[in-house]
Scaffold this motif. Sequence first.
Motif, PDB file in Angstrom:
ATOM      1  N   LEU A 138       0.864  -1.191   0.000  1.00 46.98           N
ATOM      2  CA  LEU A 138       0.000   0.000   0.000  1.00 46.98           C
ATOM      3  C   LEU A 138       0.894   1.233   0.000  1.00 46.98           C
ATOM      4  CD1 LEU A 138      -2.342  -1.284   2.837  1.00 46.98           C
ATOM      5  CD2 LEU A 138      -3.118  -0.812   0.508  1.00 46.98           C
ATOM      6  N   ALA A 139       0.616   2.181  -0.871  1.00 40.70           N
ATOM      7  CA  ALA A 139       1.471   3.373  -0.918  1.00 40.70           C
ATOM      8  C   ALA A 139       0.649   4.615  -1.238  1.00 40.70           C
ATOM      9  CB  ALA A 139       2.557   3.185  -1.975  1.00 40.70           C
ATOM     10  N   LEU A 140       0.930   5.658  -0.482  1.00 43.62           N
ATOM     11  CA  LEU A 140       0.388   6.986  -0.774  1.00 43.62           C
ATOM     12  C   LEU A 140       1.597   7.886  -0.960  1.00 43.62           C
ATOM     13  CD1 LEU A 140      -2.333   7.195   2.037  1.00 43.62           C
ATOM     14  CD2 LEU A 140      -2.713   6.701  -0.390  1.00 43.62           C
ATOM     15  N   HIS A 141       1.597   8.677  -2.027  1.00 43.38           N
ATOM     16  CA  HIS A 141       2.755   9.533  -2.268  1.00 43.38           C
ATOM     17  C   HIS A 141       2.326  10.972  -2.519  1.00 43.38           C
ATOM     18  CE1 HIS A 141       6.715  10.811  -3.414  1.00 43.38           C
ATOM     19  NE2 HIS A 141       6.235  11.303  -4.539  1.00 43.38           N
ATOM     20  N   ASP A 142       2.775  11.854  -1.635  1.00 41.13           N
ATOM     21  CA  ASP A 142       2.595  13.299  -1.792  1.00 41.13           C
ATOM     22  C   ASP A 142       1.135  13.675  -2.072  1.00 41.13           C
ATOM     23  OD1 ASP A 142       3.510  15.893  -1.783  1.00 41.13           O
ATOM     24  OD2 ASP A 142       4.049  15.920  -3.899  1.00 41.13           O
ATOM     25  N   LEU A 143       0.222  13.104  -1.266  1.00 42.14           N
ATOM     26  CA  LEU A 143      -1.211  13.391  -1.479  1.00 42.14           C
ATOM     27  C   LEU A 143      -1.527  14.826  -1.109  1.00 42.14           C
ATOM     28  CD1 LEU A 143      -3.246  10.353  -0.110  1.00 42.14           C
ATOM     29  CD2 LEU A 143      -2.423  10.793  -2.437  1.00 42.14           C
ATOM     30  N   ARG A 144      -2.301  15.458  -1.988  1.00 42.72           N
ATOM     31  CA  ARG A 144      -2.757  16.834  -1.745  1.00 42.72           C
ATOM     32  C   ARG A 144      -4.230  16.919  -2.088  1.00 42.72           C
ATOM     33  NH1 ARG A 144       1.691  20.111  -1.133  1.00 42.72           N
ATOM     34  NH2 ARG A 144       3.548  18.816  -1.314  1.00 42.72           N
ATOM     35  N   HIS A 145      -4.988  17.554  -1.185  1.00 41.99           N
ATOM     36  CA  HIS A 145      -6.413  17.716  -1.476  1.00 41.99           C
ATOM     37  C   HIS A 145      -6.996  18.821  -0.609  1.00 41.99           C
ATOM     38  CE1 HIS A 145      -9.944  16.214  -3.528  1.00 41.99           C
ATOM     39  NE2 HIS A 145     -10.637  16.442  -2.430  1.00 41.99           N
ATOM     40  N   ARG A 146      -7.924  19.572  -1.212  1.00 46.02           N
ATOM     41  CA  ARG A 146      -8.636  20.618  -0.473  1.00 46.02           C
ATOM     42  C   ARG A 146     -10.127  20.382  -0.616  1.00 46.02           C
ATOM     43  NH1 ARG A 146      -5.444  25.212   0.403  1.00 46.02           N
ATOM     44  NH2 ARG A 146      -7.274  26.514   0.630  1.00 46.02           N
ATOM     45  N   PHE A 147     -10.868  20.696   0.420  1.00 49.14           N
ATOM     46  CA  PHE A 147     -12.327  20.757   0.333  1.00 49.14           C
ATOM     47  C   PHE A 147     -12.667  22.239   0.439  1.00 49.14           C
ATOM     48  CE2 PHE A 147     -11.619  16.509   2.170  1.00 49.14           C
ATOM     49  CZ  PHE A 147     -12.327  15.732   1.268  1.00 49.14           C
ATOM     50  N   GLY A 148     -13.004  22.865  -0.663  1.00 49.64           N
ATOM     51  CA  GLY A 148     -13.221  24.310  -0.647  1.00 49.64           C
ATOM     52  C   GLY A 148     -11.934  25.002  -0.246  1.00 49.64           C
ATOM     53  N   ASP A 149     -12.004  25.839   0.794  1.00 43.90           N
ATOM     54  CA  ASP A 149     -10.777  26.525   1.223  1.00 43.90           C
ATOM     55  C   ASP A 149     -10.075  25.782   2.355  1.00 43.90           C
ATOM     56  OD1 ASP A 149     -12.528  26.994   3.234  1.00 43.90           O
ATOM     57  OD2 ASP A 149     -12.434  29.184   3.152  1.00 43.90           O
ATOM     58  N   ARG A 150     -10.558  24.564   2.652  1.00 45.62           N
ATOM     59  CA  ARG A 150      -9.956  23.798   3.756  1.00 45.62           C
ATOM     60  C   ARG A 150      -8.976  22.762   3.203  1.00 45.62           C
ATOM     61  NH1 ARG A 150     -11.476  23.471   8.950  1.00 45.62           N
ATOM     62  NH2 ARG A 150     -13.458  24.501   8.565  1.00 45.62           N
ATOM     63  N   THR A 151      -7.745  22.812   3.683  1.00 45.12           N
ATOM     64  CA  THR A 151      -6.746  21.834   3.238  1.00 45.12           C
ATOM     65  C   THR A 151      -6.892  20.561   4.061  1.00 45.12           C
ATOM     66  OG1 THR A 151      -5.208  23.562   2.593  1.00 45.12           O
ATOM     67  CG2 THR A 151      -4.275  21.391   3.001  1.00 45.12           C
ATOM     68  N   ALA A 152      -7.133  19.441   3.373  1.00 46.18           N
ATOM     69  CA  ALA A 152      -7.250  18.156   4.071  1.00 46.18           C
ATOM     70  C   ALA A 152      -5.956  17.358   3.962  1.00 46.18           C
ATOM     71  CB  ALA A 152      -8.417  17.355   3.494  1.00 46.18           C
ATOM     72  N   LEU A 153      -5.302  17.421   2.800  1.00 43.82           N
ATOM     73  CA  LEU A 153      -4.048  16.695   2.591  1.00 43.82           C
ATOM     74  C   LEU A 153      -3.025  17.659   2.003  1.00 43.82           C
ATOM     75  CD1 LEU A 153      -5.565  13.426   1.051  1.00 43.82           C
ATOM     76  CD2 LEU A 153      -4.590  13.686   3.353  1.00 43.82           C
ATOM     77  N   ALA A 154      -1.840  17.683   2.598  1.00 48.42           N
ATOM     78  CA  ALA A 154      -0.837  18.680   2.203  1.00 48.42           C
ATOM     79  C   ALA A 154       0.518  18.031   1.967  1.00 48.42           C
ATOM     80  CB  ALA A 154      -0.742  19.763   3.272  1.00 48.42           C
ATOM     81  N   GLY A 155       0.505  16.896   1.232  1.00 42.59           N
ATOM     82  CA  GLY A 155       1.775  16.247   0.920  1.00 42.59           C
ATOM     83  C   GLY A 155       2.027  14.996   1.742  1.00 42.59           C
TER      84      GLY A 155
END
Length: 244
Positions: A4-21
């Motif tokens: 299982l691998a996650l690499h440099d995940l980034r995601h925002r919900f609107g103006d809220r940062t949920a994943l930042a690397g």
Amino acid sequence: MTVLALHDLRHRFGDRTALAGLSVAVGPGEVVALVGLNGAGKTTALRVMTGRLRPAGGTARVLGADPATLGPTAARRFGHVVGAALVSPDLTVTENVRTAALLHGVPRADVATAGSAVVQRLDLEPWAHARARTLSAGNAQRLGVACAVVHGPSALVLDEPTSALDPRGVVLVRELVRSLADAGAGVLVSSHHLDEVARVADRVVVVHGGRDVGELAPGPEMERRFFARVLEADTDVPAPGGVA
Ligand SMILES: Nc1ncnc2c1ncn2[C@@H]1O[C@H](COP(=O)(O)OP(=O)(O)OP(=O)(O)O)[C@@H](O)[C@H]1O
């Protein structure tokens, strides 16, 4: 191979940062725990890991494949409970685990045996013929885990699998997770129970502000070391050595 691998995940919900690397990798035979404060990004990361959310940036791999487009062969070697479990409220416990076994490619001749084994393993026999919608919260959580592991997956992702469990259930799920890993599976699990995590995980990754901010060696004083790591991340003081 990384299971299982996650690499440099980034995601925002609107103006809220949920994943930042956020990056994390789980090898065969390894249990890796994600720990973090409420809102740190654990569930969002696990939703990406199970193909339920496409991240704005970064990559996820389950047994080498993109979870959003997982082929049937890899899907049959994967088990997960993130959000709603693979459970039908109107089916009984036994019917649910047998259906999950079939959906995960267990041969028809082996379905009844695999179902009984996991029902027994999670101490669900008294409710074997009860409909899922009548179960207590803890037994419903046990059933969700049962459906995720009935096929003996090589890759397993569980989001707070013990949140509703009594002490006996916590031990049963811990033993189950450990035995799957000992048989070669890679397991990624999120939890708020630091003592429990210390017992089951090989590695503990601290998630804070949507990124991984270091690891805690499983062992004593998890709580103190966890808060120290979070404080370091907030004040941007680099932690020596990477593992606290
Ligand atoms: N569907 C959504 N819509 C808007 N914001 C969301 C959504 N899902 C998550 N978030 C936000 O993303 C951030 C990360 O949430 P996430 O659920 O991943 O945290 P968590 O670490 O799992 O928290 P907890 O320990 O409380 O379960 C939070 O700020 C949350 O409010």
